[in-house]
Design an enzyme around this catalytic site. Structure first.
Site: not given
Length: 484
Positions: A209, A235
């Site tokens: 993330d 990400e």
């Protein structure tokens, strides 16, 4: 890439062939399985119950929500504010997580855990996490102290303001989230210990993330030496003219390709799914083998950047294209309907997430979902059919592209299609009105069962077939469903 100018009804104009060379006999299906699904805010027991059905339709991996202890908040983003690295959350216990991983492994479905390692909490006041751990913004007993966090000097507020400044993007705080000094070896070692703990429970890999907010070499140091075959998905949201780009992270693993989702949304909304759309470096995106392609995710369905379940049939059409097209490793999204971008999942009286279930899911997208209802695209006929299509065609290249340019029937202007060699052919209709067309393909002659409707469609000796393509629908033929 070859393009045909076709018209298939009495009202249609010119028909130009693309020089297709049909196979003499259908090849055997490729039987390749690569598609994943984000089960957003699904509890561990619910995922375990869903895995047999996911394996049956051809899902290869599941991305879970973050499993670590988090702040106690009703909003969905509470899961992205770690308090500790204990595997205890409102999605379930450590034992339930391990049992879920084991159950899914029995069905050859991998688990990828969403790993939040860029930051800790963003709340200004001290508190107690879900599993009872005390914390302050820059103090997490037995884990982190104030010296383990960046002190941003590039921004006057301490938050990221200027995304054109790489240092600010990677050292300042993302909406007040305490930003870890991921360049420090001691911090890297502690984060790696968390990943190792998840690996000990059987996970196949991680979604990193907020990878964009860590320097690529910091991530490389954290994941260095992971077991061979560990999935690392990052990400990195692509921003126009920004200095931090997804390509900088490819040495560490694959990345979520937001350009793909944005392009696909634009094509659906414009009413034309361009069969010759260019992805990869030539089209301004990462190479196919390192791209996670998607229609939406838990962020974009809330900020309106892409299509989402709320777009109904158009969303389903985009999912069909995603699964038919050879670019990237596709990821589906299955979460819950919501009203308001911060709305969390349905909770019980103790604050735990209510069990997700697709038992009563409709086989097609619905015009409206009540907030809190679990939305289950994996149960839609179009998704199940196109997953079968994807498995059958494998890595066959895109061929036989067709786009109706001139036709008296205006509906045909929104019909496009492409083949995957002798393994399959998919036609798409980006308008609400159905249209009948004839397509020239490289398919071998035979009787094919259409992937979505189940209708039997005859392909003649020249590789041609005629079919009605439903409004906002698809017609897909593949060698996994042909009479032999």
């Amino acid at each position: 890439m070859l393009r045909s100018l076709l018209a298939a009804t009495a009202a249609a104009a010119l028909l130009l062939t693309a020089g297709c060379t049909p196979a003499a006999a259908p090849p055997e299906p490729a039987e390749r399985r690569d598609a994943g699904i984000l089960l957003f805010q699904w509890g561990w027991d619910a995922i375990a119950e869903e895995c047999p059905a996911l394996a049956e339709i051809g899902i290869d991996w599941v991305l879970t929500s973050p499993p670590q202890e988090h702040v106690v908040r009703d909003e969905w983003w509470g899961h992205y504010q770690p308090v500790s690295y204990r595997i205890e959350s409102r999605l379930g216990t450590r034992d339930e997580f391990a049992a879920m991983v084991a159950t899914c492994a029995e069905h050859d479905v991998d688990i990828v855990a969403d790993a939040v390692i860029n930051h800790m909490t963003g709340l200004g006041t001290p508190g107690t996490g879900w599993a009872g751990s005390a914390y302050e913004h820059y103090s997490y007993p037995d884990i982190w102290g104030p010296d383990d966090f960046h002190r941003c000097t590039e921004s006057p507020t301490g938050d990221i303001i200027d995304y054109r400044d790489a240092a600010e993007v990677q050292t300042c705080e993302l909406v007040n989230l305490a930003d870890l000094r991921t360049g420090e070896p001691s911090v890297q070692q502690r984060l790696r210990a968390y990943l190792d703990d998840l690996l000990s429970l059987g996970v196949a890999g991680f979604r990193i993330d907020a990878a964009k907010h860590m320097a690529p070499d910091h991530i490389a140091a954290i994941v260095d030496g992971l077991p061979a075959g560990t999935r690392v998905y990052q990400e990195v949201i692509r921003g126009l003219s920004e200095p931090v780009q997804p390509e900088q992270y490819l040495a560490t693993g694959s990345v979520w390709e937001f350009t793909y989702a944005r392009t696909l949304t634009s094509m659906v909304e414009s009413g034309r799914l361009n069969p010759d759309v260019v992805f990869g470096p030539e089209g301004g995106s990462v190479p196919s083998e390192q791209a996670i392609s998607f229609v939406d995710n838990h962020d974009t369905e809330r900020n309106g950047e892409t299509l989402s379940y709320a777009d109904g049939e158009q969303y389903a059409l985009a999912l069909a294209f995603l699964l038919a097209h050879p670019y990237g490793t596709p990821q589906l999204t299955s979460g819950y309907a919501f009203a308001g971008r911060d709305a969390g999942p349905p909770l019980d009286t103790d604050g735990r997430v209510l069990p997700a279930s697709c038992a009563d899911a409709a086989p097609s997208p619905q015009p409206r979902y009540e907030p809190g209802t679990w939305v289950c695209p994996q149960r839609w006929d179009v998704v199940r059919g196109m997953l079968a299509f994807r498995q059958a065609v494998g890595d066959a290249p895109l061929t036989d592209s067709v786009e109706f340019v001139q036709a008296d029937d205006a509906a045909l202007e929104h019909v496009t299609g492409f083949g995957r060699g002798a393994f399959g052919f998919a036609a798409f209709n980006a308008a609400a009105t159905s249209a009948t067309a004839t397509f020239e393909t490289s398919l071998a002659p035979g009787r094919y069962t259409e992937a979505v409707s189940g209708a039997v469609i005859e392909v003649d000796g020249a590789g041609r077939f005629t079919a009605e393509v439903p409004g906002f629908g698809v017609v897909a033929l593949h060698v996994g469903a042909v009479e032999r």
